[in-house]
Write an enzyme that holds these catalytic residues in place. Sequence first.
Site, PDB file in Angstrom:
ATOM      1  N   CYS A  49      33.629  44.581  55.182  1.00 42.82           N
ATOM      2  CA  CYS A  49      32.103  44.663  54.940  1.00 42.82           C
ATOM      3  C   CYS A  49      31.825  43.632  54.073  1.00 42.82           C
ATOM      4  CB  CYS A  49      31.811  46.058  54.459  1.00 42.82           C
ATOM      5  SG  CYS A  49      32.335  46.151  52.763  1.00 42.82           S
ATOM      6  N   ALA A  52      32.960  43.361  50.775  1.00 41.68           N
ATOM      7  CA  ALA A  52      34.307  42.711  50.553  1.00 41.68           C
ATOM      8  C   ALA A  52      34.220  41.262  50.796  1.00 41.68           C
ATOM      9  CB  ALA A  52      35.131  43.465  51.936  1.00 41.68           C
ATOM     10  N   ARG A  83      43.879  41.661  47.129  1.00 38.40           N
ATOM     11  CA  ARG A  83      44.006  40.240  47.320  1.00 38.40           C
ATOM     12  C   ARG A  83      44.992  39.405  46.525  1.00 38.40           C
ATOM     13  NH1 ARG A  83      39.818  36.813  47.532  1.00 38.40           N
ATOM     14  NH2 ARG A  83      40.516  35.825  49.335  1.00 38.40           N
ATOM     15  N   HIS A 181      29.908  36.355  52.476  1.00 34.55           N
ATOM     16  CA  HIS A 181      30.294  35.246  52.145  1.00 34.55           C
ATOM     17  C   HIS A 181      29.029  34.286  51.764  1.00 34.55           C
ATOM     18  CE1 HIS A 181      34.129  35.602  55.007  1.00 34.55           C
ATOM     19  NE2 HIS A 181      34.328  36.173  53.513  1.00 34.55           N
TER      20      HIS A 181
END
Length: 526
Positions: A49, A52, A83, A181
Amino acid sequence: MSKVDRILDKYSARVYKNRKLHIIEKTEDNHEISANTRTIPGIMTNRGCCYAGCKGVVLGPIKDVAIITHGPIGCGFYSWGTRRNKARGDKHTKNFVEYCFSTDMQEPDIVFGGEKKLKQAIKEVVEIFDPDAIMICATCPVGLIGDDIHAVAAEAEKLYNRKVVAFSCEGYKGVSQSGGHHIANNGLMRHIIGTGDRVPTKYSINILGEYNIGGDAWEVERILKRIGYDIVVNIPGDSSIHEIENAHIAHLNLVQCHRSINYVADMLKDKYGTSWLKVNFIGVSSTVKSLRDIARYFNDPELTARTEEVIAEELAAIHDEMEYYKSKLKGKTAALFVGGSRSHHYQKLLKDFGVETIMAGYEFAHRDDYEGREVLPFIKEDADSKNIESLRIEKDERRYRLYLSEEQYEKLRKEIPLDYYEGMIKDMEKGTIIIDDMNHFETEEIIRILKPDIFFSGIKDKYVIQKAGILSRQLHSYDYSGPYAGFNGAVNFGRDVLMGLTTPAWGLVKAPWKNSPMIEGHLQEV
Ligand code: CFN
Ligand code: HCA
């Protein structure tokens, strides 16, 4: 039936019509694929999503910032420690990468508003951890109830006398983590980049989009520093906010992951005129090519000589091991399905070992990652006479305007691939299958129809693949190994893949009842 038709065969007419646009077989001249569109509801996608992408991916690796997840605890938990972006603190730089800060919103906060709790969380973070900066990341309910996280951030910035930046990255925004992003990139550019006052040196560069998974960035930095580059910052792997503040002073931006950080590269180009160069430090031949491209940009005989010297030494050091792994891996086939850039990068490393990629795809890449980005020359004089904001709006994701004179542009363009990206498809062999936003069903079809020797992807499908008797290696987390970047990373990768293929476990995957009966008994005559 073609391979693509066999994959699509079981779909209903409506789903078939949609998925057909996302699955292609590479031919001589087809470079078009549908991407970055909404997943059909009900389909088991691998995507994440917006939150994230913003908090988990782009901001998470910045080590001396406390990132507060404003939301129910699950979002913070799932972006914490999953991660493998490594970071090291030292006596000047704090490191919060191992921590998870969250407001842990409960029902009363949803009903009466969560701003009070957020203010309290900031206060506690300052008192207990005293971070150099704070970031606030919104999760779905924050947008739904309308908490004003930006106002809270502005107030806290004054109160605690340090940078506090809020990101409206509610999970439901957009179609995947990609929107996150973009939001993270915009925030970094608006609030942090450009506020530092470091002075550049002769060969100052930034690395953009290297996440230091399994220590990749450390291997890349080791090589670049050996040559003599001054790395202003790698955004974001193992970075400090104070390094990011100075990103605008570098002479050249190296873009490792185009998908997640092209926005920063473009904005640095727009605002400061810094060119960017698409690099790839995954794979021996691509690392060598990237190093040569960078040297060509600086166009200094001394630097070029030093680059060649380092390349020769590094190649000599890994030669025997690379040859050994190549002799064992040559001729194997691979399928790759990762987020937005590794599926392209790892094909090069696999090629170094003689492994053929028969299928590759991205979870959330845009068309430019598949098809490449066109470069349109743009005359500087025109740029000055136009409003820069309106130019940004004009620009779609596959077109980019260079702020150079036509003459400069022609010269540079011929020498090095500046400010554009060729995309994955051009680099692939004819007959390879390309799948965008592959789902669970298609993963099983790929295993059944293409039968790759190795399937590189993530945790969500790892065990489906292994249960089918095929080696799965995770390209998100490296299955807790790494680094895989650069020269030393290539050797690690070869070793891990060979180990995976030759493990005796494969002799045990056949269900025991397929070979011998599981229940013993006697037949009695009655
Ligand atoms: S570290 Fe990167 S390299 S940032 Fe991106 S597109 Fe994800 S988290 Mo997973 S491994 Fe993956 Fe890429 Fe760029 Fe990672 S291929 S899906 S959002 N990704
Ligand atoms: C994300 C993070 C992820 C997930 C990895 C996986 C990562 O998409 O939010 O599915 O194995 O690299 O950690 O891509």
